[in-house]
Design a protein around this motif. Structure first.
Motif: not given
Length: 337
Positions: A286-288, A229-237
């Motif tokens: 948005e970054p993905v 899936r192409r998704v928005r970048r999740p939070p770091q960590g």
């Protein structure tokens, strides 16, 4: 009628049926007393003979509750005599206990036996068992289930010892003992490993060299990727290790792709998607990332930075790009395969 059995014989028969179902995951069907009119009297006096069925294969159970003075050679002769009188049926000794010495002697003479809760040796059903477990798959051409594949890869990576049990594997990989038991039976059916029941435990052994195990298992191994899936970048960590061509570039000289690929267990996708709205439409600015959901948790064999090398190799689809194919070959060389 079976109602004529003594309490100890009924207990032995019930224990054998329960034990077979637990170990082989298929029922031992008890049909009734075996025909004995043409048998020598000493056989019917020494054993209770019961007709049964395993995997549709007729069998005769030789229940012996007082065989402590009989040698394995004597038991083998009795069993051969009964088999000649009962062609087409597997003849299986059922007894409450066997010494280690007698067990090895019976095995050397190819006498099938069941010691409920302790030992089981029925080589005549080997082919039937392989067909049974293969038929449980969705389609005949399916490969190993994810759990069985996980065990094979762990063995190839030296993550498990030369001998282990379902309980030990369940604890190590956070699966149920029953799931691991089924996976081990599957590996045995595919002739990738051997098992032996000793005491209360079933032991798994990989008996072929590592390179031979890879060669034998390779046709049955499948990509762990269930969906991309192409998704928005999740939070770091978050523990989302690099996967796909990104991980391939990290491990080889291949150039990094424009979109980063990471992996996670498919079972955790819904909770993560809901928490971070990953399943919502992504704005153009948005970054993905490309997120792979795997049939098993990539953290079990990899770490929070990179998926493991063998799973990565299996996850990469065939490519017309020679550079990618060369990098994939380099992965296997890195792990000596």
């Amino acid at each position: 009628m079976l109602s004529r059995l003594t309490d100890s014989e009924k207990t032995l028969l019930a224990s054998a049926a329960s034990y077979v179902e637990h170990v082989l995951q298929t029922p031992l069907i008890v049909d009734g007393p075996a025909a004995s009119a043409k048998l020598p009297a000493f056989l019917t006096q020494r054993y209770v003979l019961v007709d049964g069925e395993i995997l549709g294969r007729p069998c005769i159970l030789m229940l012996g509750t007082g065989l402590h003075d009989d040698t394995p050679a004597t038991i083998a002769k009795h069993r051969d005599l009964l088999r000649r009188q009962s062609r087409g049926r597997a003849v299986i000794l059922v007894t409450e206990r066997l010494s280690n010495h007698n067990r090895h002697r019976l095995i050397s003479q190819h006498v099938p036996f069941i010691v409920p809760g302790n030992q089981l040796f029925v080589p005549e059903l080997g082919a039937d068992l392989r067909e049974h477990f293969r038929s449980e798959r969705d389609t005949p051409g399916d490969g190993l289930t994810p759990t069985a594949q996980l065990i094979v890869l762990a063995a190839l990576m030296g993550r498990i010892g030369p001998e282990t049990t379902p309980s030990e594997l369940a604890s190590q990989f956070r699966y149920s003992a029953m799931s691991m038991s089924r996976a081990i039976t599957e590996l045995e059916a595919f002739e990738l490993a051997e098992t032996e029941v000793a005491g209360r435990f079933r032991h798994l052994r990989f008996t072929v060299p590592r390179e031979a195990l890879w060669s034998r298992a390779r046709p049955h191994l499948r990509t762990p990727v269930r969906k991309r899936r192409r998704v928005r970048r999740p939070p770091q960590g978050l523990a989302l290790p690099l996967a796909g061509e990104t991980a391939l570039a990290e491990k080889t000289d291949l150039s990094f792709p424009r979109v980063e690929t990471r992996a996670m267990a498919a079972s955790e996708w819904k909770a993560l998607a809901t928490r971070y709205e990953l399943d919502q439409p992504v704005s153009w600015d948005e970054p993905v990332i490309e997120l792979e959901t795997w049939t098993y948790d990539p953290l079990l064999l990899g770490d929070d930075k990179l998926v493991d090398t063998i799973s990565l190799y299996l996850s990469l689809p065939d490519s017309t790009d020679d550079r990618i194919e060369a990098a994939k070959d380099a992965l296997l060389r890195q792990v000596g395969l």
